[in-house]
Design a protein around this motif. Sequence first.
Motif, PDB file in Angstrom:
ATOM      1  N   LEU A  72      16.592   6.035 -12.671  1.00 41.11           N
ATOM      2  CA  LEU A  72      15.752   6.447 -13.790  1.00 41.11           C
ATOM      3  C   LEU A  72      14.288   6.107 -13.565  1.00 41.11           C
ATOM      4  O   LEU A  72      13.402   6.764 -14.123  1.00 41.11           O
ATOM      5  CB  LEU A  72      16.221   5.764 -15.083  1.00 41.11           C
ATOM      6  N   LEU A  73      14.029   5.092 -12.752  1.00 39.37           N
ATOM      7  CA  LEU A  73      12.684   4.536 -12.638  1.00 39.37           C
ATOM      8  C   LEU A  73      11.896   5.020 -11.435  1.00 39.37           C
ATOM      9  O   LEU A  73      10.658   4.976 -11.452  1.00 39.37           O
ATOM     10  CB  LEU A  73      12.776   2.998 -12.573  1.00 39.37           C
ATOM     11  N   PHE A  74      12.584   5.462 -10.383  1.00 42.18           N
ATOM     12  CA  PHE A  74      11.901   5.774  -9.126  1.00 42.18           C
ATOM     13  C   PHE A  74      12.276   7.168  -8.625  1.00 42.18           C
ATOM     14  O   PHE A  74      13.373   7.667  -8.899  1.00 42.18           O
ATOM     15  CB  PHE A  74      12.267   4.745  -8.047  1.00 42.18           C
ATOM     16  N   ASP A  75      11.364   7.761  -7.865  1.00 37.99           N
ATOM     17  CA  ASP A  75      11.599   9.055  -7.221  1.00 37.99           C
ATOM     18  C   ASP A  75      11.493   8.901  -5.716  1.00 37.99           C
ATOM     19  O   ASP A  75      10.748   8.050  -5.207  1.00 37.99           O
ATOM     20  CB  ASP A  75      10.553  10.088  -7.666  1.00 37.99           C
ATOM     21  N   GLY A  76      12.226   9.766  -4.998  1.00 39.81           N
ATOM     22  CA  GLY A  76      12.072   9.882  -3.561  1.00 39.81           C
ATOM     23  C   GLY A  76      11.316  11.153  -3.233  1.00 39.81           C
ATOM     24  O   GLY A  76      10.810  11.856  -4.116  1.00 39.81           O
ATOM     25  N   LEU A  77      11.268  11.479  -1.960  1.00 37.18           N
ATOM     26  CA  LEU A  77      10.589  12.711  -1.552  1.00 37.18           C
ATOM     27  C   LEU A  77      11.366  13.941  -2.008  1.00 37.18           C
ATOM     28  O   LEU A  77      10.788  14.967  -2.361  1.00 37.18           O
ATOM     29  CB  LEU A  77      10.421  12.739  -0.033  1.00 37.18           C
ATOM     30  N   VAL A  78      12.697  13.836  -2.003  1.00 35.28           N
ATOM     31  CA  VAL A  78      13.543  14.962  -2.383  1.00 35.28           C
ATOM     32  C   VAL A  78      14.583  14.473  -3.390  1.00 35.28           C
ATOM     33  O   VAL A  78      14.762  13.277  -3.593  1.00 35.28           O
ATOM     34  CB  VAL A  78      14.249  15.592  -1.159  1.00 35.28           C
ATOM     35  N   GLN A  79      15.280  15.405  -4.009  1.00 35.07           N
ATOM     36  CA  GLN A  79      16.373  15.078  -4.914  1.00 35.07           C
ATOM     37  C   GLN A  79      17.394  16.211  -4.860  1.00 35.07           C
ATOM     38  O   GLN A  79      17.093  17.304  -4.371  1.00 35.07           O
ATOM     39  CB  GLN A  79      15.871  14.887  -6.346  1.00 35.07           C
ATOM     40  N   TYR A  80      18.591  15.947  -5.380  1.00 34.31           N
ATOM     41  CA  TYR A  80      19.626  16.975  -5.397  1.00 34.31           C
ATOM     42  C   TYR A  80      19.593  17.736  -6.711  1.00 34.31           C
ATOM     43  O   TYR A  80      19.365  17.159  -7.782  1.00 34.31           O
ATOM     44  CB  TYR A  80      21.005  16.345  -5.205  1.00 34.31           C
TER      45      TYR A  80
END
Length: 560
Positions: A72-80
């Motif tokens: 909920l708190l962090f993002d990466g470069l990509v997501q599904y």
Amino acid sequence: MKLHLRWQLLLALVGFGLILAILSFQVQSVGLCTTRVPSGGGVFTEGMVGAPQRLNPLLSDGFPVDQELVSLLFDGLVQYDHAGRLIPALAESWTVSEDGRSLRFTLRNDLVWHDGQPITTADVAFSYGLLQNEAFPAAAAVKALWQTVSINVVDNLTIEFVLAEPYSPFLEATARGIVPAHLLQDVPPAQLATHSFNQQPIGSGPWQVAPGQDWLTSRSLRLTPNPLDWREGTQIPVLEFRFYPDEESLLTAFANGDIQAINSVSDALLPQVTAVSHARLFTTVAPRYTQLIFNQSDSGFAPLQLAEVRQGLAAGLNRDVLIDRALNGQGVPLTGPYLPDSWANNQAIFAEAGVNAANADALLTGAGWPLSEGSSVRQADGESFTLRLLALDTAVYQQVAQEVAAQWAVLGVEVVVETAVSITELRQKLAARDFDVALVDITPSIDPDLYDFWSQEAIIRGQNYGGWNNRRASEALEAGRQVWGIGARRPSYNTFLSIYADQVPAVTLYQHVYTYALSSEVNQAAIGPIYEPRDRYQTFANWFLLYRDVTISCPAEETT
């Protein structure tokens, strides 16, 4: 005399005006009604069993509650996305070099951390660079992957990863959330696990940690919506998690109205939650399945080395009956090593294999294990067909194991259920191949690479606990991870599935379901498929807890 008359006229006019106003108000009031409408405010409180250790995406491996919250708190470069395909997150786009060894990402140019500082490739390089550092306490497998990668910052928005060899599953590794370099770059890597950042983190995801909390002591964590993700705002301004030591206390809190949601309802808890009058249950499939693994090594029951025997045992299982009897219907029948929404899943291949309940007896008899008239157990050369079934010592696993044993008993196979008292003991027995058949849960990566489960190399350095030694299957899995793009990879996985369906190194029984309990106090909540924790809050902007009264014109009465 004239002055006195003026005052009388003035008082008369004022009185007449008051009478008109009262009459006018009465006339207007006749056409007004009061109604209740949604109102902003309140705190949405969700309970879960367990408590987080560190709110850090680089340190969350092996800690389910931590993983839940950092999603909920962090993002990466990509997501599904909801089709199980990788889409941009912090990255705007990416390209792969012709030789398949280099990936270049371009970040979006509007990214900021929760504290307002810009997100750049320096943050990306810092975060993933920590996973290469020997002093940083990341999971060993994660380090092993990243230590083979070279990270090159091209500019503030462009970053390149160079691999030692083509490895398409690497793209999934960039879905891991990143942390802010401007807050952590001066901290020695070995000290990051105990840094205060892990209690009051700054991320970039759709939720942010409310300041001034000591959730380690209070056992509750408050999050607020990130306004950059919820641009239209939300009716509920706070999402609070409360942490409970066990399911009993969690259920009590929900039944008493102390919390408005149960994060995950287990099969064992389901009947009791259903009995709570204000409970509403939302159920969807979970990215996890339960499987029986056959030990084909020398330490297992020798007949299991024959494909016909494994085929016969697989054919003798009725998944629908097992789910009804052992799981109260809380499961979805599943065949094969891939989840239904994986692009590599191909059920047509299993249909073509043609193994079914009708030929279970013929397969076992043909393999030299007949069931003599009057006997309840198959025998060959004076030896009984007896299997040791290893399962975790919990109510659910034991129920499943007993149902498997009952179904195989009908087939003339004797089963002795052996238990492992903990996950640690189960893993030890699996690694030592101290079983004939093992009942295990699998949470596969969304990428279809199963090399670490079913390749020949994984027999020694991996999780091929059954010792399935098939060169063609191993080569197909290796080929599938060396090319990029679904179209290029699919033929390799079809080849692998054809061999897998024919040889049956394992039997997948069912896909797990995820059940979320919500109080009727929460209005206008809708929950769709859940692939990662943040998915259940997709419609959170519409949820509300409170009402307020407003005055409106009454609807006209119908006349006949």
